[in-house]
Design a protein around this motif. Structure first.
Motif, PDB file in Angstrom:
ATOM      1  N   LYS A  88      41.563  80.128 -13.668  1.00  0.00           N
ATOM      2  CA  LYS A  88      41.159  79.122 -14.951  1.00  0.00           C
ATOM      3  C   LYS A  88      41.643  79.610 -16.202  1.00  0.00           C
ATOM      4  O   LYS A  88      42.412  78.987 -16.964  1.00  0.00           O
ATOM      5  N   LYS A 142      46.322  77.273 -18.606  1.00  0.00           N
ATOM      6  CA  LYS A 142      46.806  76.368 -19.946  1.00  0.00           C
ATOM      7  C   LYS A 142      47.885  77.150 -20.495  1.00  0.00           C
ATOM      8  O   LYS A 142      49.083  76.818 -20.773  1.00  0.00           O
ATOM      9  N   ALA A 187      37.752  72.872 -12.169  1.00  0.00           N
ATOM     10  CA  ALA A 187      38.466  73.144 -13.352  1.00  0.00           C
ATOM     11  C   ALA A 187      39.683  72.075 -13.466  1.00  0.00           C
ATOM     12  O   ALA A 187      39.970  72.221 -14.914  1.00  0.00           O
ATOM     13  N   LYS A 224      39.218  69.157 -14.269  1.00  0.00           N
ATOM     14  CA  LYS A 224      38.803  68.309 -15.320  1.00  0.00           C
ATOM     15  C   LYS A 224      39.234  68.771 -16.640  1.00  0.00           C
ATOM     16  O   LYS A 224      39.504  67.927 -17.835  1.00  0.00           O
ATOM     17  N   HIS A 225      39.428  70.063 -16.768  1.00  0.00           N
ATOM     18  CA  HIS A 225      39.872  70.578 -18.053  1.00  0.00           C
ATOM     19  C   HIS A 225      41.433  70.889 -18.247  1.00  0.00           C
ATOM     20  O   HIS A 225      41.895  70.652 -19.105  1.00  0.00           O
ATOM     21  N   TYR A 255      45.247  68.328 -20.441  1.00  0.00           N
ATOM     22  CA  TYR A 255      45.937  69.295 -21.184  1.00  0.00           C
ATOM     23  C   TYR A 255      47.664  69.123 -21.178  1.00  0.00           C
ATOM     24  O   TYR A 255      48.359  69.475 -22.108  1.00  0.00           O
TER      25      TYR A 255
END
Length: 385
Positions: A193, A197, A222, A224-225, A229
């Motif tokens: 995780k 990004k 994870a 969900k995050h 993005y």
């Protein structure tokens, strides 16, 4: 009068890393399945043997009742071993039923919604020279889409140098092919995780077709995050084994493409249900298939009847298939011909793939003991493969 009772189940462990299953009815109709977990062929074979007591003597046409008994009858449910064993049996039963009724399996599932299916295959991601060379080979072979690993082994938090090298391969492909080639990137669960990004930031300028398994399936929370993005479609599901495994991520709306495997996720019966469930959430399906010809044929029958199927993976020529490949075990390899990036609708009854039993027996003598490589980071800590 035809006797559709199941008389015999046989297993063939063959290279490169496959397990084939042959089901024969008393009247002599044969169905083929592919029940295997990569690296656990013997374990799945043992599970198939345990399930035989629920299958031998049953009418092969009772596919749904047999599926329910195999899934629910042992009290403990789900997981890669049981569901892969069920998958192979289920594939073989659909093959038998299609041959019994003299129609392709997709006709039994409601009929085709398309006359051809878009395909993609793997290219190596080891170095830029290999990427370009193999991409040109696949384009020449008729493909319009490829997939490669996005990264090698990754630390939980990798160095900036490692992060910057990740985008090089897709950058070269974009420069070489422009947007005439669709490119999927498989994170393969290698990335944790904290890194996702940052890697997305590096890859986004080259607009991949999708990002696959950005985190391990046990870390799906994870998503969900990650999902909000990026505008790159998120794909996952090769390590999820039933509609119950997919239910939560569909409900949360954190996935664009699901990738159940026809040899792991309960076979044709269950993946058809998963595909239909995904359609209700406006989510697409692209079945996972790094395995052999029976698994691929099964996946294509799901694709032919699923309005939300978008592309199909093939392992033809993948690096695992050293010495033996998909077409080596097939008497009618033309059904897998790729024309303008697509495979045409099958015409033969059942799964439509005719297995070369002579080649199968030859391969069984060779066998295999395939296992995942074990990777370690520079400090000796385990690294996801």
């Amino acid at each position: 009068m035809d006797d559709s009772r199941i008389e015999k189940i046989e297993l063939f462990k063959v290279p490169p890393r496959w397990l084939f299953l042959k089901v024969t009815t008393k009247s002599g109709i044969v169905g083929w399945g592919e029940p295997v977990v990569e690296g656990k062929a013997d374990t799945v074979a043992a599970c198939v043997k345990e399930l035989e007591q629920y299958v031998i003597g049953r009418n092969a046409n009772d596919i749904e009742d047999i599926w329910q008994i195999l899934y629910r009858g042992g009290f403990y449910r789900g997981g890669p071993i049981l569901m892969s064993a069920i998958s192979g049996i289920d594939q073989a039963l659909w093959d038998i039923k299609g041959k019994f009724l003299n129609v392709p399996v997709f006709e039994l599932l409601g009929g085709a919604v398309r006359h051809k299916m878009k395909m993609y295959c793997w290219i190596g991601g080891d170095n830029p020279d290999v990427v370009l060379e193999q991409a040109h080979e696949k384009v020449k072979a008729g493909y319009q889409a490829v997939k490669m690993n996005a990264t090698g082994g990754m630390q939980w938090v990798s160095s900036l140098k490692d992060i910057k090298t990740v985008a090089l391969n897709i950058k070269l492909l974009r420069e070489e092919f422009g947007y005439d080639l669709d490119i999927g990137l498989d994170f393969h669960g290698r990335v944790h995780k904290p890194m996702v990004k940052k890697l997305i930031d590096e890859l986004a300028p080259y607009e991949p077709m999708f990002i696959e398994e950005p985190v391990l399936s046990e870390n799906n929370d994870a998503l969900k995050h990650i999902y909000p993005y990026t505008n790159i479609p998120i794909a996952t599901g090769e390590r999820m084994f039933s509609r119950w495994d997919f239910k939560e991520i569909l409900h949360q709306g954190v996935v664009d493409i699901i990738q159940p495997d026809l040899s792991h996720a309960g076979g044709i019966s269950e993946v058809r249900r998963i595909a239909t469930m995904a359609e209700a959430y406006d989510v697409t399906i692209a079945p996972h298939c790094p395995l052999g010809p029976i698994s691929l044929a099964s996946a294509l029958h799901i694709d032919f009847v699923s309005a939300n199927a978008i592309i199909q993976e093939s392992s033809l020529g993948i690096h695992y298939n050293q010495g033996y490949d998909i077409l080596d075990y097939v008497l009618n390899p033309e059904i897998f011909d790729v024309k303008d990036g697509h495979i045409d609708l099958f015409k033969k009854p059942g799964l439509g793939v005719e297995i070369n039993e002579e080649k199968l027996l030859e391969g069984q003598k060779v066998g295999h003991n395939w296992a995942n490589p074990i990777w370690r980071n520079e400090d000796g800590n385990f690294s996801e493969w």
